[in-house]
Write a protein that holds these residues in place. Structure first.
Motif, PDB file in Angstrom:
ATOM      1  N   SER A 148      29.143 -35.628  28.689  1.00 11.23           N
ATOM      2  CA  SER A 148      29.160 -34.690  29.816  1.00 11.23           C
ATOM      3  C   SER A 148      30.329 -35.001  30.734  1.00 11.23           C
ATOM      4  CB  SER A 148      27.867 -34.791  30.624  1.00 11.23           C
ATOM      5  OG  SER A 148      26.750 -34.442  29.842  1.00 11.23           O
TER       6      SER A 148
ATOM      7  N   TYR B  25      32.883 -29.740  40.871  1.00 10.41           N
ATOM      8  CA  TYR B  25      33.277 -28.346  40.711  1.00 10.41           C
ATOM      9  C   TYR B  25      34.279 -27.991  41.803  1.00 10.41           C
ATOM     10  CZ  TYR B  25      29.049 -29.028  38.100  1.00 10.41           C
ATOM     11  OH  TYR B  25      28.116 -29.565  37.248  1.00 10.41           O
TER      12      TYR B  25
ATOM     13  N   LYS C 274      29.945 -33.944  37.190  1.00  8.11           N
ATOM     14  CA  LYS C 274      29.367 -32.788  37.886  1.00  8.11           C
ATOM     15  C   LYS C 274      30.144 -32.579  39.182  1.00  8.11           C
ATOM     16  CE  LYS C 274      24.965 -32.839  35.541  1.00  8.11           C
ATOM     17  NZ  LYS C 274      25.459 -33.639  34.430  1.00  8.11           N
TER      18      LYS C 274
ATOM     19  N   ASP D 158      26.901 -24.454  32.008  1.00 15.30           N
ATOM     20  CA  ASP D 158      27.191 -24.772  33.413  1.00 15.30           C
ATOM     21  C   ASP D 158      26.813 -23.612  34.334  1.00 15.30           C
ATOM     22  OD1 ASP D 158      28.309 -27.211  32.655  1.00 15.30           O
ATOM     23  OD2 ASP D 158      30.356 -26.441  32.654  1.00 15.30           O
TER      24      ASP D 158
ATOM     25  N   LYS E 295      33.022 -29.670  30.400  1.00  9.66           N
ATOM     26  CA  LYS E 295      31.674 -29.110  30.512  1.00  9.66           C
ATOM     27  C   LYS E 295      30.704 -30.179  30.993  1.00  9.66           C
ATOM     28  CE  LYS E 295      28.407 -26.413  27.687  1.00  9.66           C
ATOM     29  NZ  LYS E 295      28.233 -25.788  26.341  1.00  9.66           N
ATOM     30  N   SER E 296      29.945 -29.849  32.034  1.00 11.31           N
ATOM     31  CA  SER E 296      29.110 -30.863  32.666  1.00 11.31           C
ATOM     32  C   SER E 296      27.640 -30.787  32.258  1.00 11.31           C
ATOM     33  CB  SER E 296      29.221 -30.753  34.192  1.00 11.31           C
ATOM     34  OG  SER E 296      28.792 -29.481  34.636  1.00 11.31           O
TER      35      SER E 296
ATOM     36  N   LEU F  72      33.648 -22.682  34.695  1.00 12.74           N
ATOM     37  CA  LEU F  72      32.386 -23.222  34.200  1.00 12.74           C
ATOM     38  C   LEU F  72      32.311 -22.900  32.724  1.00 12.74           C
ATOM     39  CD1 LEU F  72      29.942 -22.076  37.046  1.00 12.74           C
ATOM     40  CD2 LEU F  72      30.988 -24.329  36.768  1.00 12.74           C
TER      41      LEU F  72
ATOM     42  N   PRO G 298      26.655 -25.134  40.738  1.00 18.55           N
ATOM     43  CA  PRO G 298      28.101 -25.205  40.472  1.00 18.55           C
ATOM     44  C   PRO G 298      28.862 -23.982  40.968  1.00 18.55           C
ATOM     45  CG  PRO G 298      26.883 -26.025  38.583  1.00 18.55           C
ATOM     46  CD  PRO G 298      25.872 -25.437  39.514  1.00 18.55           C
TER      47      PRO G 298
END
Length: 268
Positions: free
Chosen positions: A126, A131, A129, A148, A113-114, A144, A154
């Motif tokens: 985090s 995807y 980022k 997110d 999870k970002s 996601l 994303p």
């Protein structure tokens, strides 16, 4: 390609890992018996949400640990693709992660999870980022986790890289229910992809797991306050026709964006 997908909307008891695991495994078996090709659990389905940092350190596991190994064995036995979120421990850090497991039992990818929400930032790290959809035997699937999906970028990056379906395992609150109802259809329509939101119930969550078509129409939705095994057949072949009618990706190509697409490697 028609895919039978199953969203497991569960009541997850915080800290009760044995009961939560047994319930999740039983529901996976039930979904597989109904022909599900892809089965998705909600966010943190084994540990539960809202524990202390000390609790998570004691309950979290590496992606190579016994928890994910058990789900790999289950995927192999039932011949289903599984998306299994979990509390991941990597060295001294904690992540809210999701394992994507092929029907052969192989671990295809681990997504972290970002965008952390609220108190999560005090406990978890985090993820990058970054995807990138996961190539499975069922097609390209983007992952996601909860918050997110509250950002449009994303989902767009996943769609531009060929995702047929974006799954969103969540613990989404009652207070944010209106955003759940708006943002999942928006992510589907903006990117002309299928979206599958898988939420928990009780413990302050709003339920309402749902399947959304690439034109933003909600195909099926679970209740707000009860556990549910939500099954829907998704026909990925309609994406092409919807994109002809709604040419967002054609009119706003990948070159518009200047984000680095870095390999999401769980070793980093």
């Amino acid at each position: 390609m028609m895919i039978r997908t199953a969203a497991l909307q569960l009541h997850v008891k915080p800290g009760d890992t044995v009961e939560n695991f047994n319930k999740a495994a039983g529901c996976i078996r039930e979904a597989a018996a109904k022909g599900a090709d892809l089965i998705v659990l909600p966010e943190l389905p084994i540990t539960g949400y809202g524990l202390t940092e000390e609790n998570y350190h004691s309950l979290a596991e590496a992606f190579s640990g016994s928890l994910i190994t058990s789900f790999q064995e289950l995927a192999r036995e039932l011949q289903t693709v599984l998306v299994v979120p979990f509390a991941e421990k990597y060295e001294s850090r904690l992540f809210i992660s999701a394992a994507i497991i092929e029907r052969t039992g192989s671990l295809l990818s681990v997504y972290r999870k970002s965008f952390l929400w609220g108190n999560e930032k005090r406990i978890f790290s985090s993820g990058k980022k970054c995807y990138k959809p996961v190539e499975t035997s069922l097609g390209k699937i983007g992952i996601l986790i909860c918050a997110d999906a509250e950002f449009p970028e994303p989902s767009r990056l996943l769609a531009l890289q060929g995702a047929d379906l974006i799954v969103v395992p969540s613990v989404w609150s009652l207070e944010a229910e209106s955003r759940w109802d708006i943002q999942l259809p928006a992510r589907a329509l903006d990117n002309t992809v299928f979206v599958m939101g898988v939420n928990t119930v009780h413990e302050g969550s709003c339920g309402k797991s749902k399947f959304v078509r690439p034109d933003g129409a909600v195909l099926k939705e679970a209740p707000r306050d009860g556990e549910s095994l939500l099954i829907e057949d998704l026909d990925f072949t309609i994406i092409k026709n919807i994109r002809k009618a709604v040419p967002y990706l054609q009119d706003l190509p990948a070159s518009f964006y200047n984000f680095p697409l870095i390999e999401n490697n769980p070793e980093n």
